[in-house]
Design an enzyme around this catalytic site. Structure first.
Site, short mmCIF file in Angstrom:
data_model
loop_
_atom_site.label_atom_id
_atom_site.label_comp_id
_atom_site.label_asym_id
_atom_site.label_seq_id
_atom_site.Cartn_x
_atom_site.Cartn_y
_atom_site.Cartn_z
CB SER A 121 -0.91 0.03 1.24
OG SER A 121 -1.85 -1.00 1.19
N GLY A 138 -5.78 -3.79 -8.51
CA GLY A 138 -6.94 -2.94 -8.26
C GLY A 138 -6.53 -1.60 -7.67
NE ARG A 144 -10.16 -6.75 -7.26
CZ ARG A 144 -9.11 -6.44 -6.52
NH1 ARG A 144 -7.89 -6.65 -6.97
NH2 ARG A 144 -9.27 -5.91 -5.32
CG ASP A 172 -5.55 -7.01 1.81
OD1 ASP A 172 -6.59 -7.29 1.18
OD2 ASP A 172 -4.90 -5.98 1.60
#
Length: 430
Positions: free
Chosen positions: A24, A95, A123, A315
């Site tokens: 991230s 994504g 998605r 996650d």
């Protein structure tokens, strides 16, 4: 079809591990560095395929990015420094890349087509399409759910909005905030539950201004960002696989070095401690939100995981499900319907794979009911193109005493942890 034969019947895992950089934070360092003014340097960047997709997208948008002395150097020219790409932007399996870069390109005066691989093309992007349309962007995907490819025509005169997120999603929040940096006026985002806050923290790190008041984030645009030096900590989502392996394989003791422990990401640590895990924190740096975690084999009991905890460990739920198969009693995971629109339908895939190995899991609309402890056996499985499913299966295989575990599409693990199998072999031999 050639399947990878996974290591089974492992003895105790021993040793020290430094997991790759946080995915991230790596994405956001590249994205914000690309539109900040000046030279941003990033140490410890994750070099997995998802982050490489983000880097390639910005190169296609005219940003100079190169590796120097084990750092990524980004020559940012500000928000005005991006150029219309000559080609389609391919986000691969990522994504995060598609949603955040769509938000960023919302304020640019050109059109772009964004595509992804087979998994990303399934998605839904409606979650970013609707708020960006409200801000004045022309953006559309396929069908009502707005699946990729996405066609986007940016707008230099973006409108600020107040938007209440219908789902808990850091990616949607981030897309809106990246657009809001280019909109004239006050944008507010209101969350259902607090999600990972790397975008908010890093906008401020790059000299941006915003106000966080509980679940409400307020940003007044337009703003300019200034280049920074960023050090990326180890990814807790990758560390989670070794954390669980250490807890469930008898006799194991592992030290996980330099793990990022941003409080919006530490749900898994709270859950395993509640289940009875013996873990200790060493060299904690509260300012940098980094610690080393010592984990030893533990007797665990079932628990309930729901509500505001879910976004803080979304996650990690596949590997937590494996952990629960080895805990005494029932573990109930609720409010996690978001798992159904990840790289795979993770609720169904986790249930199917672990049950095929002998687990006792019932899938529900928004989670799983897991009864333990159960003995796991060999099976033929697949990652289904999902990196976290692949790593969960590899850790599950270590417990198998009878039979072989074969894994198809193991290359998916390259998305977030290119050295996973090398690290696994080392811990089995240390």
């Amino acid at each position: 079809m050639k399947r990878m034969k996974l290591r089974t019947n492992a003895g105790p895992l021993q040793g020290t591990i430094q997991v790759p950089g946080d995915k991230s934070i790596s994405h956001r360092a590249v994205i914000l560095g690309a539109v900040a003014k000046g030279e941003t340097r990033v140490k410890g960047l994750l070099k997995g395929e998802d982050v490489l997709s983000t880097i390639q997208a910005f190169r296609n948008l005219g940003v100079r990015i190169e590796e120097k002395d084990d750092q990524l150097v980004i020559e940012g020219q500000g928000f005005q420094g991006l150029n219309a790409p000559c080609q389609t932007l391919n986000m691969g399996n990522s994504g995060t890349s598609m949603r955040l870069i769509a938000g960023l390109l919302a304020g640019q005066p050109f059109s772009v087509k964004m595509i992804g691989d087979e998994s990303l093309s399934k998605r839904p992007m409606d979650r970013i399409v609707y708020p960006l349309k409200q801000m004045g962007v022309e953006i559309s995907g396929e069908t009502d759910r707005q699946f990729p490819p996405l066609q986007l025509q940016g707008n230099r005169n973006l409108q600020p909005i107040t938007y209440t997120l219908p789902i808990s999603s850091a990616q949607v929040k981030s897309a809106i905030l990246l657009a809001a940096l280019q909109a004239k006026g006050t944008t507010q985002v209101v969350e259902k539950e607090i999600t990972r806050n790397h975008t908010e923290e890093m906008i401020q790190q790059f000299g941006g201004r915003l106000i966080v008041d509980g679940k409400r984030i307020t940003l007044v645009g337009p703003q300019q960002l200034t280049a920074q030096e960023i050090t990326v900590p180890g990814d807790i989502s990758s560390a989670a696989f070794w954390l669980v392996a250490g807890l469930i394989i008898p006799g194991s003791e592992l030290l996980l070095k330099n793990v990022g422990v941003n409080p919006t990401r530490t749900g898994i640590l709270e859950v395993v401690e509640k289940m009875g895990a013996q873990i200790a924190y060493e060299d904690m740096n509260k300012k940098e939100q980094v610690t080393s975690i010592r984990v030893v084999y533990s007797h665990l009991k079932g628990t309930i995981i729901s509500g505001g905890l879910i976004p803080r460990l979304i996650d990690e739920l596949p590997i937590i499900a494996l952990l629960a198969t080895q805990a005494q009693g029932t573990t109930c995971i609720k409010d996690a319907q978001e798992l159904r629109v990840k790289e795979t339908d993770r609720i169904q895939v986790v249930t199917d794979i672990l049950n095929s190995m002998g687990a006792n899991i019932k899938a529900t609309a928004d989670g799983m009911i897991i009864k333990g402890p159960t003995v796991l056996y060999g099976a033929n499985t697949s990652t289904y193109g999902d990196h976290r499913i692949g790593m969960m299966t590899a850790i599950a295989a270590l417990l198998v005493k009878q039979g072989q575990v074969h894994l198809d599409k193991e290359e998916a693990i390259m998305t977030s942890y290119p050295t996973f199998f090398k690290d696994l072999e080392r811990l089995c031999h240390d």
